[in-house]
Design a protein around this motif. Structure first.
Motif, mmCIF file in Angstrom:
data_model
loop_
_atom_site.group_PDB
_atom_site.id
_atom_site.type_symbol
_atom_site.label_atom_id
_atom_site.label_comp_id
_atom_site.label_asym_id
_atom_site.label_seq_id
_atom_site.Cartn_x
_atom_site.Cartn_y
_atom_site.Cartn_z
ATOM 1 N N ASP A 193 0.816 -1.214 0.000
ATOM 2 C CA ASP A 193 0.000 0.000 0.000
ATOM 3 C C ASP A 193 0.853 1.268 0.000
ATOM 4 O O ASP A 193 0.336 2.374 -0.012
ATOM 5 C CB ASP A 193 -0.988 0.015 1.162
ATOM 6 N N GLY A 194 2.159 1.109 0.014
ATOM 7 C CA GLY A 194 3.079 2.245 -0.010
ATOM 8 C C GLY A 194 4.506 1.737 -0.050
ATOM 9 O O GLY A 194 4.743 0.527 -0.037
ATOM 10 N N PRO A 195 5.473 2.635 -0.107
ATOM 11 C CA PRO A 195 6.868 2.214 -0.183
ATOM 12 C C PRO A 195 7.334 1.548 1.116
ATOM 13 O O PRO A 195 6.798 1.816 2.183
ATOM 14 C CB PRO A 195 7.632 3.525 -0.429
ATOM 15 N N LEU A 196 8.320 0.674 0.971
ATOM 16 C CA LEU A 196 8.923 0.019 2.132
ATOM 17 C C LEU A 196 10.096 0.853 2.625
ATOM 18 O O LEU A 196 10.844 1.422 1.832
ATOM 19 C CB LEU A 196 9.424 -1.377 1.753
ATOM 20 N N SER A 197 10.266 0.900 3.924
ATOM 21 C CA SER A 197 11.423 1.594 4.503
ATOM 22 C C SER A 197 12.698 0.799 4.258
ATOM 23 O O SER A 197 13.784 1.350 4.167
ATOM 24 C CB SER A 197 11.236 1.777 6.007
ATOM 25 N N GLN A 198 12.556 -0.506 4.155
ATOM 26 C CA GLN A 198 13.684 -1.413 3.965
ATOM 27 C C GLN A 198 13.816 -1.736 2.483
ATOM 28 O O GLN A 198 12.830 -2.027 1.825
ATOM 29 C CB GLN A 198 13.405 -2.678 4.784
ATOM 30 N N LYS A 199 15.020 -1.692 1.968
ATOM 31 C CA LYS A 199 15.236 -1.955 0.541
ATOM 32 C C LYS A 199 15.862 -3.307 0.256
ATOM 33 O O LYS A 199 15.905 -3.748 -0.891
ATOM 34 C CB LYS A 199 16.112 -0.852 -0.076
ATOM 35 N N SER A 200 16.361 -3.984 1.278
ATOM 36 C CA SER A 200 16.938 -5.314 1.104
ATOM 37 C C SER A 200 16.921 -6.020 2.458
ATOM 38 O O SER A 200 16.541 -5.443 3.465
ATOM 39 C CB SER A 200 18.362 -5.225 0.550
ATOM 40 N N GLY A 201 17.327 -7.283 2.466
ATOM 41 C CA GLY A 201 17.354 -8.054 3.698
ATOM 42 C C GLY A 201 16.094 -8.886 3.859
ATOM 43 O O GLY A 201 15.254 -8.954 2.967
ATOM 44 N N PHE A 202 15.954 -9.510 5.005
ATOM 45 C CA PHE A 202 14.822 -10.392 5.259
ATOM 46 C C PHE A 202 13.665 -9.637 5.899
ATOM 47 O O PHE A 202 13.870 -8.742 6.721
ATOM 48 C CB PHE A 202 15.244 -11.572 6.134
ATOM 49 N N VAL A 203 12.458 -10.002 5.481
ATOM 50 C CA VAL A 203 11.237 -9.426 6.039
ATOM 51 C C VAL A 203 10.317 -10.560 6.468
ATOM 52 O O VAL A 203 10.440 -11.688 5.995
ATOM 53 C CB VAL A 203 10.501 -8.507 5.030
ATOM 54 N N GLU A 204 9.395 -10.231 7.366
ATOM 55 C CA GLU A 204 8.395 -11.200 7.812
ATOM 56 C C GLU A 204 7.013 -10.708 7.404
ATOM 57 O O GLU A 204 6.651 -9.570 7.688
ATOM 58 C CB GLU A 204 8.457 -11.363 9.324
ATOM 59 N N LEU A 205 6.281 -11.569 6.713
ATOM 60 C CA LEU A 205 4.905 -11.274 6.320
ATOM 61 C C LEU A 205 3.967 -12.032 7.234
ATOM 62 O O LEU A 205 4.243 -13.171 7.595
ATOM 63 C CB LEU A 205 4.615 -11.771 4.899
ATOM 64 N N SER A 206 2.842 -11.402 7.559
ATOM 65 C CA SER A 206 1.748 -12.091 8.246
ATOM 66 C C SER A 206 0.555 -12.018 7.311
ATOM 67 O O SER A 206 0.056 -10.932 7.022
ATOM 68 C CB SER A 206 1.424 -11.407 9.573
ATOM 69 N N ALA A 207 0.117 -13.163 6.829
ATOM 70 C CA ALA A 207 -0.971 -13.216 5.848
ATOM 71 C C ALA A 207 -2.157 -13.975 6.428
ATOM 72 O O ALA A 207 -1.975 -14.973 7.128
ATOM 73 C CB ALA A 207 -0.492 -13.880 4.567
ATOM 74 N N THR A 208 -3.343 -13.501 6.096
ATOM 75 C CA THR A 208 -4.547 -14.198 6.540
ATOM 76 C C THR A 208 -4.772 -15.454 5.710
ATOM 77 O O THR A 208 -5.371 -16.412 6.190
ATOM 78 C CB THR A 208 -5.772 -13.279 6.456
ATOM 79 N N ALA A 209 -4.311 -15.449 4.469
ATOM 80 C CA ALA A 209 -4.477 -16.615 3.595
ATOM 81 C C ALA A 209 -3.490 -16.534 2.443
ATOM 82 O O ALA A 209 -3.086 -15.450 2.036
ATOM 83 C CB ALA A 209 -5.899 -16.681 3.041
ATOM 84 N N ILE A 210 -3.117 -17.688 1.942
ATOM 85 C CA ILE A 210 -2.374 -17.770 0.690
ATOM 86 C C ILE A 210 -3.093 -18.780 -0.192
ATOM 87 O O ILE A 210 -3.757 -19.685 0.301
ATOM 88 C CB ILE A 210 -0.889 -18.171 0.869
ATOM 89 N N GLN A 211 -2.949 -18.580 -1.466
ATOM 90 C CA GLN A 211 -3.517 -19.519 -2.433
ATOM 91 C C GLN A 211 -2.344 -20.179 -3.127
ATOM 92 O O GLN A 211 -1.390 -19.506 -3.535
ATOM 93 C CB GLN A 211 -4.388 -18.778 -3.447
ATOM 94 N N LEU A 212 -2.417 -21.490 -3.253
ATOM 95 C CA LEU A 212 -1.386 -22.238 -3.971
ATOM 96 C C LEU A 212 -1.958 -22.720 -5.299
ATOM 97 O O LEU A 212 -3.105 -23.160 -5.369
ATOM 98 C CB LEU A 212 -0.928 -23.453 -3.161
ATOM 99 N N TYR A 213 -1.127 -22.614 -6.329
ATOM 100 C CA TYR A 213 -1.485 -23.108 -7.661
ATOM 101 C C TYR A 213 -0.387 -24.038 -8.135
ATOM 102 O O TYR A 213 0.789 -23.665 -8.093
ATOM 103 C CB TYR A 213 -1.592 -21.952 -8.660
ATOM 104 N N PRO A 214 -0.718 -25.227 -8.590
ATOM 105 C CA PRO A 214 0.317 -26.096 -9.148
ATOM 106 C C PRO A 214 0.858 -25.507 -10.431
ATOM 107 O O PRO A 214 0.100 -24.946 -11.232
ATOM 108 C CB PRO A 214 -0.404 -27.415 -9.393
ATOM 109 N N THR A 215 2.178 -25.593 -10.616
ATOM 110 C CA THR A 215 2.799 -25.050 -11.822
ATOM 111 C C THR A 215 2.710 -26.038 -12.988
ATOM 112 O O THR A 215 2.940 -25.661 -14.120
ATOM 113 C CB THR A 215 4.277 -24.712 -11.587
ATOM 114 N N HIS A 216 2.416 -27.296 -12.688
ATOM 115 C CA HIS A 216 2.350 -28.371 -13.689
ATOM 116 C C HIS A 216 3.697 -28.564 -14.393
ATOM 117 O O HIS A 216 3.736 -28.927 -15.558
ATOM 118 C CB HIS A 216 1.217 -28.133 -14.700
ATOM 119 N N ILE A 217 4.753 -28.287 -13.661
ATOM 120 C CA ILE A 217 6.110 -28.499 -14.199
ATOM 121 C C ILE A 217 6.579 -29.876 -13.807
ATOM 122 O O ILE A 217 6.393 -30.335 -12.737
ATOM 123 C CB ILE A 217 7.102 -27.432 -13.643
#
Length: 127
Positions: free
Chosen positions: A103-127
């Motif tokens: 929703d806006g720029p990040l203060s951090q430009k590199s390194g590790f970050v932690e996300l907290s998500a309410t849900a993720i959707q997975l899609y098979p790549t069929h590879i």
């Protein structure tokens, strides 16, 4: 990223999978026909939410990729590869690149970050 399906179930008529990966375990929405328990599948991650700095994306103390469930949220630690001013960021999660909307720029430009998500959707790549 390759995952191993550990369970499948319907929740509010939506297919979910529990999975194990080289970087952790979680539960996600499933965007294809039901997989078999024990099946190993190459998947891509999709986040349907917008992330906000210091709210659901923040600097991480960990310096390696991880995925886990905590208090009903999916917590992901990933390396920030690139963030642009248009509200997109690319993260390296294990051997995969995932994209998130900001929703806006990040203060951090590199390194590790932690996300907290309410849900993720997975899609098979069929590879």
């Amino acid at each position: 990223m390759k995952i191993r399906v550990t369970d499948t179930f319907l929740k509010q008529n939506i297919l979910h999978v529990s999975f194990h990966s080289p970087i952790g375990e979680a539960t996600a929405l499933w965007g294809d026909i039901a997989p078999k328990i024990g099946e190993i599948i190459d998947v891509e991650f999709d986040f349907e939410q917008v992330f906000s700095w210091n709210i659901n994306v923040k600097p991480a103390a960990e310096k390696s990729s991880k995925i886990k469930m905590k208090d009903g949220l999916i917590q992901i630690t990933a390396e920030l590869v690139k963030a642009d001013e248009d509200g997109c960021a690319a993260l390296k999660l294990g051997d995969s690149i995932i994209l998130i909307e900001l929703d806006g720029p990040l203060s951090q430009k590199s390194g590790f970050v932690e996300l907290s998500a309410t849900a993720i959707q997975l899609y098979p790549t069929h590879i």
